[in-house]
Design an enzyme around this catalytic site. Structure first.
Site, short mmCIF file in Angstrom:
data_model
loop_
_atom_site.label_atom_id
_atom_site.label_comp_id
_atom_site.label_asym_id
_atom_site.label_seq_id
_atom_site.Cartn_x
_atom_site.Cartn_y
_atom_site.Cartn_z
CG HIS A 80 -20.23 12.65 -10.08
ND1 HIS A 80 -19.28 12.40 -11.04
CD2 HIS A 80 -21.33 11.98 -10.45
CE1 HIS A 80 -19.80 11.61 -11.97
NE2 HIS A 80 -21.05 11.33 -11.63
CE LYS A 84 -9.26 23.44 -11.71
NZ LYS A 84 -9.41 22.00 -11.84
CE LYS A 98 -14.51 23.08 -9.28
NZ LYS A 98 -14.10 21.73 -9.73
CB THR A 147 -12.19 15.12 -16.08
OG1 THR A 147 -13.09 16.23 -16.00
CG2 THR A 147 -12.85 13.90 -15.48
CE LYS A 152 -11.57 16.86 -20.12
NZ LYS A 152 -12.74 17.67 -19.72
C1 F58 Z 1 -17.69 16.88 -10.61
N1 F58 Z 1 -18.97 17.24 -10.11
C2 F58 Z 1 -16.64 16.80 -9.54
N2 F58 Z 1 -20.99 18.31 -10.30
O1 F58 Z 1 -16.58 18.04 -8.83
C3 F58 Z 1 -15.29 16.50 -10.18
O2 F58 Z 1 -14.31 16.35 -9.21
C4 F58 Z 1 -15.41 15.23 -11.01
O3 F58 Z 1 -14.26 15.02 -11.75
C5 F58 Z 1 -16.59 15.32 -11.96
O4 F58 Z 1 -17.78 15.62 -11.26
C6 F58 Z 1 -16.81 14.03 -12.72
O5 F58 Z 1 -16.86 12.96 -11.84
C7 F58 Z 1 -19.76 18.06 -10.83
O6 F58 Z 1 -19.41 18.50 -11.91
C8 F58 Z 1 -21.91 19.13 -10.82
O7 F58 Z 1 -21.65 19.92 -11.72
C9 F58 Z 1 -23.30 19.04 -10.25
C10 F58 Z 1 -24.31 19.63 -11.19
C11 F58 Z 1 -25.69 19.61 -10.60
C12 F58 Z 1 -25.79 20.24 -9.24
C13 F58 Z 1 -24.78 19.68 -8.30
C14 F58 Z 1 -23.36 19.66 -8.88
#
Ligand code: F58
Length: 807
Positions: free
Chosen positions: A356, A534, A540, A642, A646
């Site tokens: 991700h 977000k 961002k 995402t 939405k």
């Molecule tokens: C997100 N990652 C991406 N990570 O930033 C976003 O672009 C993407 O749409 C989404 O995943 C789904 O694929 C993300 O949310 C975290 O929150 C992790 C949580 C645990 C620690 C490292 C980051």
């Protein structure tokens, strides 16, 4: 197939069920029941309706002896559940009426429910959308995660700065879960490994119990329900009676408190990898429990483990559960007599890994010493995996580097498929983080562009638009979102656009009323609602949005009689508690809001709103009310996004960069319905080589230079020139995320937005086109992709969709 009708009740029957639960589950009579009592009773009544389809689904999965999907995720950012259940069961109207008959307001009861905030952001919310789609597609699947006592912290502002407090969703009973004390496993940590005749035995120094809590997740129309199984950590010795009898009351409860620590709180980091021992323990805790649980289920149906990969697909949501590889190998070798190679290959056939992020600070690495101390046997096995890999492909070590264990490389090597989450991101994964491994395994990396569930993100959060779509193209679209393209022919009809507009208007009024009630601020519903919600992060670029807002304010004041488009700028989001720059961004937004909102010269044209504690439920209120979606990350940094999907689904055009899924969204909705600006990912890389690029950009842009001067001179901080000194310095001297370089293009794109918004007919069409052409971004389509390309499982649509070739 279970009939949906068998799960339905009429109004009178539901009322009776609610009253029965009020009396026998809550122990209250109607005269003395609080709103929470009513909510719990409604929730229990709805949950009851899911039990039969849930049992039937489980029975069918057992009978089919087919493959099951196991989705391992540290995070499930679910939000509220009442609407999910009632909408998917087709009971929403009936619930409203039944409650009305009981003198209760459904709307107030729905919002009484606390959010299940077991996630940080996109990754956790994606897992929740996937659970909804897996059930809708009737794929036998389990979600496995952690039942955190405290979800993501609650945010409030003190003097404009973020302050965090503990979240308490479990203070009152959670209506949706079933406790399963009988489903429990011992999870070990530390200790040593004995070797006897080549056979390894791990003797952990400490152990905790992983205890299951199951929540049924029902799909659209209530035909199928899967299980979300969350693990809570408990102590083996509940209570030290000896110590208690000695009068040492605190010490008596210590073992329990220590064990519970493991599932006590969600780590609030997004995109940083803190490398804390407790985090490693959390990861191993839920992964090991899940692997033991799925092996137990497999062995209840099969006599040996040789066909495991035919029946088990394990998806790793990022590297957090990457220890699943070595754990599965450990069980196969140490407990079930596999040889190492056979075990590694079997595990790999079962495992898929989703990446991700490309941000280096988010890629998990553990100090090798700590890893070996907490998981000594796994450390050995990872060395064996490394040797296996090097033996097969030659070349240098991949998993161990500079005294660290790299979990991305481990997950990659142990997975038969690795996927990125948007087309651009998957390409960048091949070119950057996994460049070398991609050369070795050229077929392993694939793309599965993210999606969102249309049930939550349109059907339930946006009733006015949902009703308009139903009356225009029928009611089958929530399970087949591509049908939204049926709206396209109506977009040339002025009557339709008027209705589309009026749906948006209703949502804007709903938001305004909420803002007034909750925050005491009046919004102008004629203004453009321009929203960026977000996590707060430099990449961002909320600060670029804010700088543009200040520049707009300056321009209005310079030319008060200009043809300005009124805007309400709405921000929402939390910063990781230790991310100081992000916290400064929050502070600055709030400081600027105070100043600008108080300016009588611009009050009717520009407003800045930053409600505290943005969460899933707030998103459900904000997104339907948005006119403009801000998706302005530095190109190459947002893996997918995402929220972008939405907003488009709810009829808000995007202003955005060519980043993540924006690229594909623009292709789908049409370039003419998307406000593009900014450097491309390749140009960003290129520009970084130019020495002093930020200062040069500022010197070339009087607009941003002026704004930065105002901030530096204390115009938004009561003359305090220190508060944002670091912020301004950063933009001049570093600006790694290229705010300065993209600023002028962004400002110009915003003025194009203004022009388009003033042409009501044009804007209406753009907005409706976004809804009509975004159908591909349903998480059902995403899950169909995973089912076909990674898991090899059938689903509800595999038989009649020609593009499906599921095994
Ligand atoms: C997100 N990652 C991406 N990570 O930033 C976003 O672009 C993407 O749409 C989404 O995943 C789904 O694929 C993300 O949310 C975290 O929150 C992790 C949580 C645990 C620690 C490292 C980051």
């Amino acid at each position: 197939m279970t009939q949906a009708t068998s799960t339905k009740l009429d109004k009178a029957a539901l009322s009776a069920e609610i009253l029965r639960h009020l009396k026998y589950s809550i122990g209250k009579d109607a005269a003395h029941a609080s709103r929470r009592d009513w909510r719990m009773s409604l929730s229990f009544a709805l949950r009851d309706l899911v039990v039969d389809p849930w049992f039937a689904s489980t029975r069918k999965s057992y009978e089919a002896k087919g493959k099951r999907v196991y989705y391992l995720s540290m995070e499930f950012l679910i939000g509220r559940m009442i609407e999910d259940f009632s909408v998917n069961l087709g009971m929403e109207e009936i619930a409203k009426q039944a409650l009305a008959d009981l003198g209760q307001d459904y709307g107030l009861i729905v919002v009484d429910e606390p959010d299940a905030a077991l996630g940080n952001g996109g990754l956790g919310r994606l897992a929740a959308c996937f659970m909804d789609s897996l059930a809708t597609l009737e794929i036998p699947a389990y979600g496995y995660g952690i039942r955190y006592e405290h979800g993501l912290f609650e945010q409030h502002f003190e003097n404009g700065r973020q302050v965090e407090t503990a979240e308490k969703w479990l203070t009152h009973r959670n209506a949706w879960e079933f406790e399963r004390p009988e489903v429990s496993y011992h999870i070990g940590f530390g200790g040593h490994v004995d070797v006897d005749n080549g056979h390894h035995t791990w003797h952990p120094a400490e152990q905790v119990i992983a205890s299951a809590y199951d929540t049924p997740i029902v799909g659209w129309k209530g035909q199928w329900a899967n299980t979300l199984r969350l693990w809570a950590a408990k102590s083996i010795t509940l209570f030290d009676l000896q110590k208690f009898n000695e009068g040492n009351y605190l010490a008596a409860t210590e073992p329990e408190a220590l064990a519970r620590t493991i599932s006590r709180v969600l780590y609030p980091d997004d995109t940083t990898n803190t490398g804390k021992e407790l985090r490693l323990k959390q990861e191993y805790f839920f992964t090991a429990a899940s692997i033991q649980d799925l092996l137990r289920r497999y062995l209840s149906e099969h006599s040996d483990l040789s066909n495991l990969a035919k029946h088990v697909a394990i998806q790793l949501n990022d590297t957090h559960p990457a220890v699943a590889g070595p754990e599965l190998v450990r069980l196969l070798v140490d407990l079930h007599g596999f040889d190492m190679t056979e075990a590694i290959e079997t595990a790999r056939e079962c495992l898929g890994y989703t990446n991700h992020t490309l941000l280096p600070e988010a890629l998990e690495r553990w100090p090798e010493g700590m890893f070996a101390y907490v998981l000594p046997r796994h450390h050995q096995i990872i060395r064996d995996i490394e040797a296996y890999h090097v033996g097969h492909v030659g070349g240098p070590s991949r998993i161990f580097e500079h005294g660290e264990v790299k979990m991305g490389e481990l997950a990659f090597i142990m997975a038969h498929k690795v996927n990125g989450v948007s087309a651009l991101h998957s390409d960048l994964v091949k070119q950057t983080v996994f460049h070398d491994l991609h050369q070795t395994y050229p077929n392993r990396i694939i793309n599965e562009t993210n999606g969102i569930t249309p049930r939550r993100w349109l059907y339930s959060c946006n009733p006015p638009l949902r009703d308009l779509i139903n009356e225009t193209i029928g009611t089958e679209w929530p399970a087949d979102l591509a049908q939204l393209s049926g709206l396209v022919p109506h977009i040339s009809d002025a009557g339709f656009i008027e209705k589309f507009d009026s749906a948006k208007r209703q949502n804007k009024e709903r938001l305004s009323n909420w803002m007034q009630a909750r925050h005491g601020v009046l919004l102008n519903p004629d203004a453009m609602f321009d929203i960026q919600i977000k996590r707060i992060h430099e990449y961002k670029r909320q600060h670029m949005n804010l700088l543009e807002t200040i520049a707009y304010w300056n321009d209005i004041k310079d030319n008060p009689n200009g043809n300005w488009t009124p805007r309400v700028k709405i921000f929402g989001g939390k910063a990781a508690p230790g991310y100081y720059f992000a916290k400064d961004i929050i502070n600055l937004i709030n400081d600027v809001a105070v100043k600008i909102n108080a300016d009588p010269a611009t009050r009717d044209l520009l407003q800045i709103i930053y409600p505290e504690n943005y969460n899933v439920s707030m998103a459900e209120m904000l997104i339907p009310a948005a006119d403009l979606s801000e998706q302005i990350s530095t190109a190459g940094k947002e893996a997918s996004g995402t929220g972008n999907m939405k907003f488009a689904l709810n009829g808000a055009p995007t202003i955005g960069t060519l980043d993540g899924a924006n690229v594909e969204i623009r292709e789908h909705v049409g370039a003419e319905n998307f406000f593009l600006f900014g450097l491309t990912a390749a140009e960003v890389v290129e520009r970084r080589h130019t020495h002093g690029y930020a200062r040069q950009a500022i010197e070339a842009s009087p607009r941003i230079a002026r704004v930065l001067d105002q901030i530096a001179n204390g115009e938004f901080s009561d003359g305090d020139t220190h508060r944002y000194g670091g912020f301004v310095h950063n933009l001049y001297e570093h600006d790694y995320f290229m705010v300065t370089c993209d600023f002028d293009k962004y400002y110009a794109a915003q003025r194009d937005v203004d022009t388009a918004f003033q042409d009501r007919a044009r804007w209406g069409k753009m907005a409706a086109m976004n809804t009509a052409k975004i159908g591909w971004f349903s998480s059902d389509r995403t899950i169909e992709g995973y089912a076909r390309d990674i898991w090899g499982v059938r689903h509800k649509n595999s038989n009649f969709r020609s593009d499906q070739s599921a095994a």
